[in-house]
Design an enzyme around this catalytic site. Structure first.
Site, mmCIF file in Angstrom:
data_model
loop_
_atom_site.group_PDB
_atom_site.id
_atom_site.type_symbol
_atom_site.label_atom_id
_atom_site.label_comp_id
_atom_site.label_asym_id
_atom_site.label_seq_id
_atom_site.Cartn_x
_atom_site.Cartn_y
_atom_site.Cartn_z
ATOM 1 N N MET A 117 -7.211 -1.246 -1.212
ATOM 2 C CA MET A 117 -6.645 -1.287 -2.405
ATOM 3 C C MET A 117 -5.527 -2.448 -2.639
ATOM 4 O O MET A 117 -4.759 -2.229 -3.542
ATOM 5 C CB MET A 117 -5.949 0.170 -3.010
ATOM 6 C CG MET A 117 -6.806 1.439 -2.914
ATOM 7 S SD MET A 117 -6.499 2.480 -3.875
ATOM 8 C CE MET A 117 -4.948 3.243 -3.135
ATOM 9 N N GLY A 118 -5.486 -3.326 -1.860
ATOM 10 C CA GLY A 118 -4.733 -4.306 -1.836
ATOM 11 C C GLY A 118 -3.323 -4.482 -1.447
ATOM 12 O O GLY A 118 -2.971 -3.322 -0.763
ATOM 13 N N ALA A 119 -2.211 -5.110 -1.802
ATOM 14 C CA ALA A 119 -0.840 -5.012 -1.294
ATOM 15 C C ALA A 119 -0.930 -4.844 0.342
ATOM 16 O O ALA A 119 -0.517 -3.775 0.892
ATOM 17 C CB ALA A 119 -0.148 -3.902 -1.718
ATOM 18 N N LEU A 120 -1.601 -5.885 0.832
ATOM 19 C CA LEU A 120 -1.999 -5.850 2.294
ATOM 20 C C LEU A 120 -1.010 -5.982 3.367
ATOM 21 O O LEU A 120 0.096 -6.643 2.980
ATOM 22 C CB LEU A 120 -3.181 -6.734 2.772
ATOM 23 C CG LEU A 120 -4.311 -7.006 1.516
ATOM 24 C CD1 LEU A 120 -5.231 -7.904 2.078
ATOM 25 C CD2 LEU A 120 -4.932 -5.394 1.672
ATOM 26 N N HIS A 162 -4.217 -3.220 7.388
ATOM 27 C CA HIS A 162 -5.435 -3.717 6.616
ATOM 28 C C HIS A 162 -6.011 -4.859 7.578
ATOM 29 O O HIS A 162 -7.207 -5.036 7.743
ATOM 30 C CB HIS A 162 -5.118 -4.308 5.457
ATOM 31 C CG HIS A 162 -4.869 -3.256 4.521
ATOM 32 N ND1 HIS A 162 -3.350 -3.333 3.943
ATOM 33 C CD2 HIS A 162 -5.374 -1.990 3.881
ATOM 34 C CE1 HIS A 162 -3.356 -2.266 3.108
ATOM 35 N NE2 HIS A 162 -4.111 -1.702 2.972
ATOM 36 N N GLU A 193 -7.377 4.838 10.854
ATOM 37 C CA GLU A 193 -6.815 6.391 11.346
ATOM 38 C C GLU A 193 -5.733 6.762 10.508
ATOM 39 O O GLU A 193 -5.428 7.734 10.510
ATOM 40 C CB GLU A 193 -6.868 6.403 12.941
ATOM 41 C CG GLU A 193 -8.181 6.066 13.669
ATOM 42 C CD GLU A 193 -8.081 6.547 14.965
ATOM 43 O OE1 GLU A 193 -6.925 6.397 15.438
ATOM 44 O OE2 GLU A 193 -9.099 6.494 15.734
ATOM 45 N N LYS A 194 -4.905 5.909 9.980
ATOM 46 C CA LYS A 194 -3.914 6.171 9.067
ATOM 47 C C LYS A 194 -4.139 7.385 8.121
ATOM 48 O O LYS A 194 -3.420 8.380 7.871
ATOM 49 C CB LYS A 194 -2.978 4.904 8.519
ATOM 50 C CG LYS A 194 -2.526 5.226 7.306
ATOM 51 C CD LYS A 194 -0.863 5.490 7.750
ATOM 52 C CE LYS A 194 -0.232 5.792 6.515
ATOM 53 N NZ LYS A 194 -0.537 5.705 5.200
ATOM 54 N N ASP A 195 -5.444 7.091 7.460
ATOM 55 C CA ASP A 195 -5.870 8.049 6.601
ATOM 56 C C ASP A 195 -7.034 8.864 7.239
ATOM 57 O O ASP A 195 -8.240 8.686 7.035
ATOM 58 C CB ASP A 195 -6.261 7.426 5.437
ATOM 59 C CG ASP A 195 -5.452 6.742 4.801
ATOM 60 O OD1 ASP A 195 -4.377 7.142 4.021
ATOM 61 O OD2 ASP A 195 -5.241 5.288 4.917
HETATM 62 P P1 AMP Z 1 -5.418 1.344 1.353
HETATM 63 O O1 AMP Z 1 -5.370 0.033 0.856
HETATM 64 O O2 AMP Z 1 -4.141 2.198 1.485
HETATM 65 O O3 AMP Z 1 -6.491 2.195 0.607
HETATM 66 O O4 AMP Z 1 -6.279 1.260 2.802
HETATM 67 C C1 AMP Z 1 -7.532 0.475 3.077
HETATM 68 C C2 AMP Z 1 -7.732 0.776 4.319
HETATM 69 O O5 AMP Z 1 -6.682 0.458 5.395
HETATM 70 C C3 AMP Z 1 -8.005 2.294 4.800
HETATM 71 O O6 AMP Z 1 -9.155 2.326 5.490
HETATM 72 C C4 AMP Z 1 -6.720 2.722 5.459
HETATM 73 O O7 AMP Z 1 -6.844 3.910 6.298
HETATM 74 C C5 AMP Z 1 -6.376 1.316 6.242
HETATM 75 N N1 AMP Z 1 -4.977 1.436 6.795
HETATM 76 C C6 AMP Z 1 -3.775 1.534 5.907
HETATM 77 N N2 AMP Z 1 -2.661 1.520 6.677
HETATM 78 C C7 AMP Z 1 -2.943 1.392 7.778
HETATM 79 C C8 AMP Z 1 -2.319 1.242 8.964
HETATM 80 N N3 AMP Z 1 -0.894 1.424 8.915
HETATM 81 N N4 AMP Z 1 -3.133 0.954 10.225
HETATM 82 C C9 AMP Z 1 -4.409 0.930 10.004
HETATM 83 N N5 AMP Z 1 -5.231 1.084 9.074
HETATM 84 C C10 AMP Z 1 -4.375 1.368 7.975
#
Ligand code: AMP
Length: 283
Positions: free
Chosen positions: A33-36, A40, A151-153
C-alpha cells in the site's frame, strides 16, 4: 539507480510481464500500500532471490478499510516509494487508481473462511475480504510465479496462502520475516502516526511480547501470560488492547489450556493514542 517505470493499467502490466516471460524470465510480485520501509524492501530482495524480475504494486485498497478507519489519512508518497524500489532492484511498479481496480458495477468479493475468523477477523470484519479480493485481482493481473508477503501480518499471510490454494491461482506464496527498528518495534507505514512520546512507548509492545513468549516456552499457562501482558501494556499507556492471544500458527485455532504446543504464535493488536499497532511472535 533510476526508479523503475510505473504502469497504471492491467494491459500495460501484462505487456511488460509477457515480454519478460518470452525470454524465459521468472516473475515475483510484492503487493504493497506504499509508504514503503525496510520491511517492504526486504520482500523485494527476497523476490530477487526467487525470480529474475520483481513487480511491486502500490495501491491503497479502499475495500479493506471500514468507513471510520484511516483510508484518507493513510500516508502516500509515490516518488519516494519509486526511488526506494529502484534502489532495492524492483523492475516495475504497478500503481492503478481506484477506478481501474474497482470500476463502476464491481460486485465481487473473495471470502476466505477458517484462518480469517479470529483476531483481526473479529476486530476488523471488513479487512480480510478486502485484502483477499484485491490480492486475488493483483495476482490475476500480473500472474507472477511467486508472490511475497510479510509475517508482520501473519494472519493475512495465512489467508492469502489459503486463497491461492483454494482458488488454484498457480502462484507460490512466500512469507518474509518481520523487519524491526533497532528497539524492536515492527516497521509499519502506520508508525508515522505516532508522536515522539508515543514512539518511545511503542517499543514496549515487542518487549512485552518477547517476555510473554519466553514464559510460554517455559510452560506457563497461555491465559495467565496473556492477561499479564495486556496489563503491562495498559499500565504503560496502551489502550484499548484489542487482543494478546496465542493461536496455532497454521490453523489459527485458539490454544487450549496446558503447555503451549509447537508451532504456536503469540498475536497482539493494541492502540496507542490514535494508532493501532499489530505484531506477532513465534513461540
Ligand atoms: P502494507 O503496505 O502494509 O500493506 O504491506 C505490504 C506487505 O509488506 C505485506 O505483505 C506486509 O506484511 C509486508 N510488511 C509490512 N511491514 C513489514 C515488516 N515490518 N516486515 C516485513 N514485512 C512487512
Amino acid at each position: 539507480m533510476t526508479p523503475p517505470p510505473i504502469v497504471r493499467t492491467v494491459a500495460a502490466l501484462r505487456q511488460q510481464v509477457a515480454a519478460w516471460r518470452a525470454t524465459g524470465e521468472r516473475i515475483a510480485m510484492v503487493p504493497t500500500m506504499g509508504a514503503l520501509h525496510e520491511g517492504h524492501l526486504s520482500l523485494v530482495k527476497l523476490g530477487l532471490e526467487r525470480a529474475d524480475r520483481v513487480v511491486a504494486s502500490i495501491f491503497v485498497n479502499p475495500a479493506q478499510f471500514a468507513p471510520h478507519e484511516d483510508f484518507d489519512a493513510y500516508p502516500r508518497g509515490e516518488g519516494r516509494d519509486a526511488d526506494l524500489l529502484g534502489q532495492a532492484g524492483c523492475a516495475l511498479i504497478f500503481a492503478p487508481d481506484v477506478a481501474a481496480m474497482y470500476p463502476q458495477g464491481f460486485a465481487t468479493r473473495v471470502a476466505v473462511d477458517g484462518v480469517s475468523v479470529p483476531l483481526e477477523g473479529e476486530k476488523r470484519p471488513q479487512v480480510f475480504g478486502g485484502v483477499a479480493t484485491v490480492v486475488c485481482k493483483l495476482l490475476n493481473q500480473c500472474r507472477p510465479d511467486v508472490a511475497l508477503f510479510g509475517e508482520k501480518d501473519y494472519q493475512q499471510l495465512l489467508v492469502i496462502k489459503r486463497m491461492a490454494l483454494d482458488l488454484d491461482l498457480g502462484v507460490e506464496i512466500v512469507g518474509g520475516p518481520t523487519v524491526r527498528e533497532a528497539d524492536g518495534l515492527a516497521m509499519s507505514s502506520r508508525n508515522a502516526y505516532l508522536s515522539e512520546a508515543e514512539r518511545r512507548v511503542a517499543a514496549l509492545l515487542p518487549a512485552v511480547l518477547s517476555d510473554a513468549v519466553s514464559r510460554l516456552r517455559q510452560g506457563h499457562a497461555a491465559e495467565a501470560v496473556e492477561v499479564e501482558a495486556v496489563a503491562r501494556l495498559e499500565a504503560a499507556g496502551f489502550g484499548p488492547v484489542d487482543y494478546i492471544q496465542a493461536h496455532d500458527g497454521e490453523t489459527m485455532r485458539r490454544l487450549g489450556p496446558g503447555p503451549t504446543p509447537e508451532g504456536a504464535r503469540l498475536f497482539a493488536a493494541a492502540w496507542l493514542g490514535k494508532t493501532r499497532l499489530i505484531d506477532n511472535w513465534a513461540v
